[in-house]
Design a protein around this motif. Sequence first.
Motif, PDB file in Angstrom:
ATOM      1  N   UNK A   1       0.838  -1.202   0.000  1.00  0.00           N
ATOM      2  CA  UNK A   1       0.000   0.000   0.000  1.00  0.00           C
ATOM      3  C   UNK A   1       0.874   1.254   0.000  1.00  0.00           C
ATOM      4  N   UNK A   2       1.933   1.243   0.801  1.00  0.00           N
ATOM      5  CA  UNK A   2       2.840   2.389   0.857  1.00  0.00           C
ATOM      6  C   UNK A   2       3.499   2.639  -0.495  1.00  0.00           C
ATOM      7  N   UNK A   3       3.909   1.561  -1.181  1.00  0.00           N
ATOM      8  CA  UNK A   3       4.552   1.680  -2.486  1.00  0.00           C
ATOM      9  C   UNK A   3       3.586   2.216  -3.538  1.00  0.00           C
ATOM     10  N   UNK A   4       2.317   1.788  -3.455  1.00  0.00           N
ATOM     11  CA  UNK A   4       1.302   2.254  -4.410  1.00  0.00           C
ATOM     12  C   UNK A   4       1.125   3.770  -4.307  1.00  0.00           C
ATOM     13  N   UNK A   5       1.167   4.297  -3.099  1.00  0.00           N
ATOM     14  CA  UNK A   5       0.961   5.752  -2.906  1.00  0.00           C
ATOM     15  C   UNK A   5       2.061   6.580  -3.562  1.00  0.00           C
ATOM     16  N   UNK A   6       3.212   5.976  -3.833  1.00  0.00           N
ATOM     17  CA  UNK A   6       4.357   6.715  -4.383  1.00  0.00           C
ATOM     18  C   UNK A   6       4.417   6.677  -5.911  1.00  0.00           C
ATOM     19  N   UNK A   7       3.510   5.941  -6.563  1.00  0.00           N
ATOM     20  CA  UNK A   7       3.544   5.831  -8.029  1.00  0.00           C
ATOM     21  C   UNK A   7       3.137   7.168  -8.652  1.00  0.00           C
ATOM     22  N   UNK A   8       3.899   7.599  -9.676  1.00  0.00           N
ATOM     23  CA  UNK A   8       3.627   8.855 -10.371  1.00  0.00           C
ATOM     24  C   UNK A   8       3.119   8.582 -11.788  1.00  0.00           C
ATOM     25  N   UNK A   9       2.211   9.440 -12.311  1.00  0.00           N
ATOM     26  CA  UNK A   9       1.716   9.246 -13.682  1.00  0.00           C
ATOM     27  C   UNK A   9       2.799   9.527 -14.725  1.00  0.00           C
ATOM     28  N   UNK A  10       2.673   8.858 -15.910  1.00  0.00           N
ATOM     29  CA  UNK A  10       3.644   9.024 -16.985  1.00  0.00           C
ATOM     30  C   UNK A  10       3.225  10.141 -17.947  1.00  0.00           C
ATOM     31  N   UNK A  11       1.918  10.359 -18.105  1.00  0.00           N
ATOM     32  CA  UNK A  11       1.357  11.518 -18.814  1.00  0.00           C
ATOM     33  C   UNK A  11       1.774  11.656 -20.275  1.00  0.00           C
ATOM     34  N   UNK A  12       1.612  10.595 -21.062  1.00  0.00           N
ATOM     35  CA  UNK A  12       1.780  10.714 -22.526  1.00  0.00           C
ATOM     36  C   UNK A  12       0.646   9.965 -23.210  1.00  0.00           C
ATOM     37  N   UNK A  13       0.931   9.087 -24.202  1.00  0.00           N
ATOM     38  CA  UNK A  13      -0.128   8.415 -24.969  1.00  0.00           C
ATOM     39  C   UNK A  13      -0.769   7.240 -24.255  1.00  0.00           C
ATOM     40  N   UNK A  14      -1.487   6.378 -25.047  1.00  0.00           N
ATOM     41  CA  UNK A  14      -2.256   5.260 -24.471  1.00  0.00           C
ATOM     42  C   UNK A  14      -1.959   3.969 -25.239  1.00  0.00           C
ATOM     43  N   UNK A  15      -0.896   3.276 -24.859  1.00  0.00           N
ATOM     44  CA  UNK A  15      -0.480   2.038 -25.525  1.00  0.00           C
ATOM     45  C   UNK A  15      -0.911   0.832 -24.683  1.00  0.00           C
ATOM     46  N   UNK A  16      -2.197   0.599 -24.692  1.00  0.00           N
ATOM     47  CA  UNK A  16      -2.769  -0.465 -23.847  1.00  0.00           C
ATOM     48  C   UNK A  16      -2.290  -1.848 -24.287  1.00  0.00           C
ATOM     49  N   UNK A  17      -2.229  -2.083 -25.598  1.00  0.00           N
ATOM     50  CA  UNK A  17      -1.754  -3.373 -26.103  1.00  0.00           C
ATOM     51  C   UNK A  17      -0.334  -3.654 -25.670  1.00  0.00           C
TER      52      UNK A  17
ATOM     53  N   UNK B   1      -2.898   1.396 -30.011  1.00  0.00           N
ATOM     54  CA  UNK B   1      -2.369   0.171 -30.630  1.00  0.00           C
ATOM     55  C   UNK B   1      -3.432  -0.920 -30.545  1.00  0.00           C
ATOM     56  N   UNK B   2      -3.109  -2.088 -31.084  1.00  0.00           N
ATOM     57  CA  UNK B   2      -4.062  -3.200 -31.129  1.00  0.00           C
ATOM     58  C   UNK B   2      -4.078  -3.940 -29.791  1.00  0.00           C
ATOM     59  N   UNK B   3      -5.261  -4.197 -29.263  1.00  0.00           N
ATOM     60  CA  UNK B   3      -5.364  -4.931 -27.998  1.00  0.00           C
ATOM     61  C   UNK B   3      -5.970  -6.323 -28.171  1.00  0.00           C
ATOM     62  N   UNK B   4      -6.711  -6.524 -29.246  1.00  0.00           N
ATOM     63  CA  UNK B   4      -7.490  -7.753 -29.406  1.00  0.00           C
ATOM     64  C   UNK B   4      -6.601  -8.989 -29.396  1.00  0.00           C
ATOM     65  N   UNK B   5      -5.550  -9.000 -30.228  1.00  0.00           N
ATOM     66  CA  UNK B   5      -4.712 -10.195 -30.364  1.00  0.00           C
ATOM     67  C   UNK B   5      -3.880 -10.455 -29.115  1.00  0.00           C
ATOM     68  N   UNK B   6      -3.292  -9.399 -28.560  1.00  0.00           N
ATOM     69  CA  UNK B   6      -2.439  -9.591 -27.389  1.00  0.00           C
ATOM     70  C   UNK B   6      -3.267 -10.004 -26.171  1.00  0.00           C
ATOM     71  N   UNK B   7      -4.483  -9.477 -26.044  1.00  0.00           N
ATOM     72  CA  UNK B   7      -5.358  -9.886 -24.938  1.00  0.00           C
ATOM     73  C   UNK B   7      -5.739 -11.355 -25.075  1.00  0.00           C
ATOM     74  N   UNK B   8      -5.983 -11.798 -26.308  1.00  0.00           N
ATOM     75  CA  UNK B   8      -6.314 -13.217 -26.549  1.00  0.00           C
ATOM     76  C   UNK B   8      -5.144 -14.110 -26.148  1.00  0.00           C
ATOM     77  N   UNK B   9      -3.892 -13.664 -26.457  1.00  0.00           N
ATOM     78  CA  UNK B   9      -2.718 -14.464 -26.080  1.00  0.00           C
ATOM     79  C   UNK B   9      -2.587 -14.540 -24.552  1.00  0.00           C
ATOM     80  N   UNK B  10      -2.874 -13.428 -23.896  1.00  0.00           N
ATOM     81  CA  UNK B  10      -2.810 -13.423 -22.426  1.00  0.00           C
ATOM     82  C   UNK B  10      -3.841 -14.377 -21.824  1.00  0.00           C
ATOM     83  N   UNK B  11      -5.044 -14.339 -22.355  1.00  0.00           N
ATOM     84  CA  UNK B  11      -6.095 -15.253 -21.851  1.00  0.00           C
ATOM     85  C   UNK B  11      -5.713 -16.706 -22.120  1.00  0.00           C
ATOM     86  N   UNK B  12      -5.151 -16.967 -23.313  1.00  0.00           N
ATOM     87  CA  UNK B  12      -4.730 -18.335 -23.657  1.00  0.00           C
ATOM     88  C   UNK B  12      -3.614 -18.820 -22.727  1.00  0.00           C
ATOM     89  N   UNK B  13      -2.841 -17.883 -22.207  1.00  0.00           N
ATOM     90  CA  UNK B  13      -1.758 -18.238 -21.283  1.00  0.00           C
ATOM     91  C   UNK B  13      -2.275 -18.484 -19.864  1.00  0.00           C
TER      92      UNK B  13
END
Length: 488
Positions: A108-124, A162-174
């Motif tokens: 919990x203490x470590x989570x409070x110290x995380x800072x935002x990166x503030x650029x784009x959105x590369x979810x995949x 970016x594309x999320x569909x294929x990489x999310x499917x690979x994660x679920x398959x794993x």
Amino acid sequence: MIPSPPLFLLLLGLMGAHATAPVSVDLRTAAAMAAGLCNTRPTDLVFIVDSSRSVRPSEFEQVKVFLAKVIEGLDVGPDATRVGVVNYASRVKNELSLKTHKTKAGLVKAVTKIEPLSTGTMTGLAIQFALNVAFSEAEGARVKSPDISKVAIIVTDGRPQDNVKDVAARARDAGIELYAIGVGRVDLNTLKQIASEQLDDHVDYVESYSVIEKLTKKFQEAFCVADLCATGDHDCQQVCISAPGSFKCACKEGFSLLEDGKSCSACSNAATDVVFLIDGSKSVRPENFELVKKWINQIVDKLDVSETKAHVGLVQYSSSVKQEFPLGRYNNKKDLKDAVKKMAYMERGTMTGQALRYLSDSSFAPAGGARPGVAKVGIVFTDGRSQDYIGDAAKKAKEQGFKMYAVGVGNAVEDELREIASQPTGEHYFYTADFKAMTAIAKKLQINICQEEDPCECDSVVKFQKKVEEALQALTKKHILYKSVRVR
């Protein structure tokens, strides 16, 4: 201090007081959480958090509060739940690996110290990083096992670049279970492409970061594994041993576990003839009659049904008596339970006395399949007052040595049930107001028959022993006499 099981049952009762359907798993989980009887199964959990430019600093703080509150509801530890956090925007940063923090407070203490990166959105890219790095053994993930869950919770507020569909499917398959939380202007189709099935359970949307905290309870419940032994939500007759999300039954010293894995007996499971006498009168109603059939099969499950052990017969009665099948027709549980399921509802009146006479004169007669010298058990079920006199027939059944159980529901007359039941009445008579509560009676009703010694066999052993002793005494006398003759 952990609340006792009665508190859990009270909470469960209060929560389900207005429900007409059976209590759901979600309701049980909520009650377990409220009573403090909730554990989390061993899990490798990674949060994947969007901190792109669209997420304001104050909003990112609310995300961290959400993460901290979910973590507060977990059993955190090397052998319990390990937690990691991946932060992403145009790039990906591994903020906390699964091996970094071994305590809840440290996390919990470590989570409070995380800072935002503030650029784009590369979810995949972030999901790919989690698959390749965050869930690797090098970062603290455990070897894939049915006993350890792999879970990722993705929080995002925009359309990915970016594309999320294929990489999310690979994660679920794993074997990684993916939850997708969308905020504000998020693309809902993207969330569906990311999330595991069932989508209703794995996709969540909130209007703004200010209300993301309301999802805390959902995820605490998702990771909650109720201690079924502590909650009393088990069928063990004597001893319940907890396991993650499950339990196993055991018996006290001197008892053995029966084939159903739940019941205990101090006896060898002796040969027994069991006949169910079932009220099929109009007042029961078709939907409740189906519950009665399930109840019969619950009891059958606890019997050692075989050619040499338990034989089961079934009789239905209303204004008349109908033998559904006699003792000995079915010598395995599958065929027996299938036959019970096929029993058709008779309707009409309630002639319990007539049914009891049939039990004594026909069901437990050799011509009806009964075995000589085998214990006889009658189980009578009714939901109303008998329309004929039961006294003589009930008395006769018990005088013939039958062990009689009486089970009543709804408008059944308890004095009649006591008249039918064997002594001690408390162990042989059961009543509930609601058909849906019959399962509890099936758990309590125990048919334990101990094989009595055959007095003929005992007499034979005694006679044989006496003859051996007499023969030994005679030999001893001859030996003494022989020795005395030689001395002279």
